[in-house]
Design an enzyme around this catalytic site. Structure first.
Site, PDB file in Angstrom:
ATOM      1  N   CYS A  63     -91.798  -9.214  46.332  1.00 16.04           N
ATOM      2  CA  CYS A  63     -92.566  -7.970  46.388  1.00 16.04           C
ATOM      3  C   CYS A  63     -93.916  -8.164  47.072  1.00 16.04           C
ATOM      4  CB  CYS A  63     -92.741  -7.458  44.950  1.00 16.04           C
ATOM      5  SG  CYS A  63     -93.858  -6.076  44.776  1.00 16.04           S
TER       6      CYS A  63
ATOM      7  N   CYS B 107     -96.923  -6.511  45.373  1.00  9.80           N
ATOM      8  CA  CYS B 107     -97.386  -7.232  44.174  1.00  9.80           C
ATOM      9  C   CYS B 107     -98.175  -8.483  44.553  1.00  9.80           C
ATOM     10  CB  CYS B 107     -96.197  -7.694  43.325  1.00  9.80           C
ATOM     11  SG  CYS B 107     -94.968  -6.423  43.026  1.00  9.80           S
ATOM     12  N   ASP B 108     -97.653  -9.251  45.502  1.00 17.05           N
ATOM     13  CA  ASP B 108     -98.175 -10.606  45.714  1.00 17.05           C
ATOM     14  C   ASP B 108     -98.870 -10.826  47.051  1.00 17.05           C
ATOM     15  OD1 ASP B 108     -97.110 -11.262  43.241  1.00 17.05           O
ATOM     16  OD2 ASP B 108     -95.181 -11.874  44.087  1.00 17.05           O
TER      17      ASP B 108
HETATM   18  C1  LIG Z   1     -91.060 -11.648  40.828  1.00 18.30           C
HETATM   19  C2  LIG Z   1     -91.582 -10.256  40.638  1.00 18.30           C
HETATM   20  C3  LIG Z   1     -92.952 -10.056  40.620  1.00 18.30           C
HETATM   21  C4  LIG Z   1     -93.467  -8.765  40.438  1.00 18.30           C
HETATM   22  N1  LIG Z   1     -94.811  -8.606  40.406  1.00 18.30           N
HETATM   23  C5  LIG Z   1     -95.329  -7.394  40.191  1.00 18.30           C
HETATM   24  C6  LIG Z   1     -96.733  -7.199  40.122  1.00 18.30           C
HETATM   25  O1  LIG Z   1     -97.515  -8.147  40.257  1.00 18.30           O
HETATM   26  N2  LIG Z   1     -97.186  -5.935  39.918  1.00 18.30           N
HETATM   27  C7  LIG Z   1     -96.342  -4.854  39.794  1.00 18.30           C
HETATM   28  O2  LIG Z   1     -96.817  -3.735  39.598  1.00 18.30           O
HETATM   29  N3  LIG Z   1     -95.015  -5.006  39.874  1.00 18.30           N
HETATM   30  C8  LIG Z   1     -94.483  -6.244  40.055  1.00 18.30           C
HETATM   31  N4  LIG Z   1     -93.130  -6.396  40.157  1.00 18.30           N
HETATM   32  C9  LIG Z   1     -92.274  -5.210  40.044  1.00 18.30           C
HETATM   33  C10 LIG Z   1     -92.166  -4.842  38.557  1.00 18.30           C
HETATM   34  O3  LIG Z   1     -91.795  -5.972  37.825  1.00 18.30           O
HETATM   35  C11 LIG Z   1     -91.176  -3.719  38.361  1.00 18.30           C
HETATM   36  O4  LIG Z   1     -91.519  -2.618  39.168  1.00 18.30           O
HETATM   37  C12 LIG Z   1     -91.150  -3.281  36.898  1.00 18.30           C
HETATM   38  O5  LIG Z   1     -90.891  -4.361  36.043  1.00 18.30           O
HETATM   39  C13 LIG Z   1     -90.105  -2.194  36.664  1.00 18.30           C
HETATM   40  O6  LIG Z   1     -90.117  -1.877  35.321  1.00 18.30           O
HETATM   41  P1  LIG Z   1     -88.845  -1.249  34.590  1.00 18.30           P
HETATM   42  O7  LIG Z   1     -89.244  -1.090  33.179  1.00 18.30           O
HETATM   43  O8  LIG Z   1     -88.379  -0.074  35.344  1.00 18.30           O
HETATM   44  O9  LIG Z   1     -87.686  -2.325  34.725  1.00 18.30           O
HETATM   45  P2  LIG Z   1     -87.579  -3.877  34.422  1.00 18.30           P
HETATM   46  O10 LIG Z   1     -88.892  -4.537  34.318  1.00 18.30           O
HETATM   47  O11 LIG Z   1     -86.602  -4.375  35.410  1.00 18.30           O
HETATM   48  O12 LIG Z   1     -86.915  -3.900  32.982  1.00 18.30           O
HETATM   49  C14 LIG Z   1     -85.592  -3.499  32.794  1.00 18.30           C
HETATM   50  C15 LIG Z   1     -85.185  -3.760  31.362  1.00 18.30           C
HETATM   51  O13 LIG Z   1     -83.896  -3.201  31.141  1.00 18.30           O
HETATM   52  C16 LIG Z   1     -83.101  -4.135  30.403  1.00 18.30           C
HETATM   53  N5  LIG Z   1     -81.690  -3.828  30.664  1.00 18.30           N
HETATM   54  C17 LIG Z   1     -81.003  -3.837  31.833  1.00 18.30           C
HETATM   55  N6  LIG Z   1     -79.718  -3.463  31.634  1.00 18.30           N
HETATM   56  C18 LIG Z   1     -79.591  -3.206  30.304  1.00 18.30           C
HETATM   57  C19 LIG Z   1     -78.515  -2.792  29.465  1.00 18.30           C
HETATM   58  N7  LIG Z   1     -77.291  -2.545  29.943  1.00 18.30           N
HETATM   59  N8  LIG Z   1     -78.751  -2.675  28.129  1.00 18.30           N
HETATM   60  C20 LIG Z   1     -79.985  -2.894  27.612  1.00 18.30           C
HETATM   61  N9  LIG Z   1     -81.044  -3.270  28.371  1.00 18.30           N
HETATM   62  C21 LIG Z   1     -80.845  -3.435  29.692  1.00 18.30           C
HETATM   63  C22 LIG Z   1     -83.583  -5.498  30.885  1.00 18.30           C
HETATM   64  O14 LIG Z   1     -83.270  -6.510  29.930  1.00 18.30           O
HETATM   65  C23 LIG Z   1     -85.089  -5.227  30.987  1.00 18.30           C
HETATM   66  O15 LIG Z   1     -85.685  -5.426  29.718  1.00 18.30           O
HETATM   67  C24 LIG Z   1     -92.589  -7.664  40.307  1.00 18.30           C
HETATM   68  C25 LIG Z   1     -91.198  -7.871  40.350  1.00 18.30           C
HETATM   69  C26 LIG Z   1     -90.701  -9.157  40.497  1.00 18.30           C
HETATM   70  C27 LIG Z   1     -89.214  -9.378  40.518  1.00 18.30           C
END
Ligand SMILES: Cc1cc2nc3c(=O)[nH]c(=O)nc-3n(C[C@H](O)[C@H](O)[C@H](O)COP(=O)(O)OP(=O)(O)OC[C@H]3O[C@@H](n4cnc5c(N)ncnc54)[C@H](O)[C@@H]3O)c2cc1C
Length: 318
Positions: free
Chosen positions: A142, A145-146
């Site tokens: 990303c 992010c980085d």
């Molecule tokens: C390496 C990396 C670095 C990042 N750094 C940043 C940053 O510095 N700043 C920033 O703003 N964003 C950053 N991001 C992006 C950010 O992490 C995401 O935009 C954010 O986490 C999305 O949040 P979310 O809650 O939608 O999903 P996610 O964080 O993906 O969480 C999804 C959740 O759903 C659960 N899940 C999935 N399928 C199921 C199921 N069938 N049953 C039950 N639970 C399930 C998973 O276990 C997880 O807990 C980064 C991403 C990555 C990969």
């Protein structure tokens, strides 16, 4: 394991920023709320080292710490964060009130009046040795992010779609040099995005090129590039490697239940009163699993808040 007789107001699937923020709002509205954690409790931020763009932390904060604190905040509000993965969501036979039946991988069955899907998306990595170990140490999924950690440095972006082109353009404003490495001889990106990178003097495009190896012990040092037309190999010394070959929403278990895009994103936005509602009344969605453009933690948290408020007013009105 079997039927759990407690009927929830909101069942939140996913424990990333979207799901946990939704839980905070629904719990504070005195709704019976539960979170299912999934395979990655805390979500994607738990695989990153430093989160530098979450407001309120002048020098950034650790991804794991941020998500542990968020989970604790949710538990302090009396919400259970249940281990498990949701396998199936269906309409319960219970009458007269329509309920959703949620089946976990361990056979446990829960019932809820509303469901918030916050299952996120997984970055598609190259699946090369050392790639995962070097995330946060030169390898990233990303640029937004980085990117700032690579000010004045030399980086490469891998991919040929809109995201890869956008990331290369974004990084060119921060970095000294950006290589855009694509395995084909043309981009899949829109013409607008293509033109931007093709005319950007700081972006050097390598066509027909694939990453064959990632080099570095403590941090990324270089990548080996293979030209898939000529067979020629080159070592490219780098400070940063941005993998931008797409992401996969964790929505397979929803197929046939809610409307999904071609790429598996949950479609929301059609109901103007409840903007986070899917095509199924009572099922809401937020965060990276949804058809929103900006995949950022703060956006996911904001949308999680919105989904919780939508669910609360929908429950109040029904
Ligand atoms: C390496 C990396 C670095 C990042 N750094 C940043 C940053 O510095 N700043 C920033 O703003 N964003 C950053 N991001 C992006 C950010 O992490 C995401 O935009 C954010 O986490 C999305 O949040 P979310 O809650 O939608 O999903 P996610 O964080 O993906 O969480 C999804 C959740 O759903 C659960 N899940 C999935 N399928 C199921 C199921 N069938 N049953 C039950 N639970 C399930 C998973 O276990 C997880 O807990 C980064 C991403 C990555 C990969």
């Amino acid at each position: 394991m079997g039927e759990n007789k407690q009927i929830l107001d909101t069942l939140i699937i996913g424990s990333g920023p979207a799901g946990l923020t939704a839980a905070i709002y629904n719990a504070r509205a005195e709704l019976k709320t539960m979170v299912i954690a999934g395979n990655q409790p805390g979500g994607q931020l738990t695989i990153t080292t430093l989160v530098d763009n979450w407001p309120g932390f002048p020098t950034g904060t650790g991804g794991v710490k941020l998500m542990m604190d968020m989970q604790q905040q949710v538990r302090n509000l009396g919400v259970t964060i249940l281990s498990g993965v949701v396998k199936l969501v269906s309409l319960s036979a219970s009458q007269p009130v329509r309920l959703f039946k949620i089946e976990l991988d361990n056979g446990e069955i829960l019932e809820s009046k509303a469901v918030i899907i916050a299952t996120g998306a997984a970055v598609r990595w190259l699946n090369l040795p050392k790639e995962k170990e070097l995330i946060g140490h030169g390898v990233s999924g990303c640029a937004t992010c980085d990117g700032m950690f690579f000010r004045g440095k030399i980086v490469a972006v891998i991919g040929g779609g809109d995201t890869a082109c956008e990331e290369a353009g974004f990084l060119s404003k921060i970095c000294e040099k950006v290589y855009l490495i694509h395995r084909r001889d043309g981009f899949r990106a829109s013409m607008t995005e293509q033109k931007k990178v093709l005319n950007n003097p700081k972006v050097e495009i390598w066509w027909n090129s694939e990453v064959a190896e990632i080099k570095g012990e403590e941090k990324l040092e270089a990548i080996k590039i293979l030209n898939n037309k000529t067979g020629e190999e080159k070592i490219l010394p780098l400070d940063g490697l941005f993998v931008a070959i797409g992401s996969s929403p964790a929505t397979k278990f929803l197929e046939g239940l809610v409307e999904l895009s071609e790429t598996g994103q949950v479609l929301v936005g059609k109901n103007k009163d409840f903007i986070t509602m899917t095509n199924i009344e009572g099922i809401f969605a937020a965060g990276d699993c949804v058809n929103i453009k900006h995949k950022q933690a703060i956006v996911a948290a904001g949308e999680g808040c919105r989904a919780a408020l939508d669910a609360e007013s929908w429950l109040g009105a029904r």
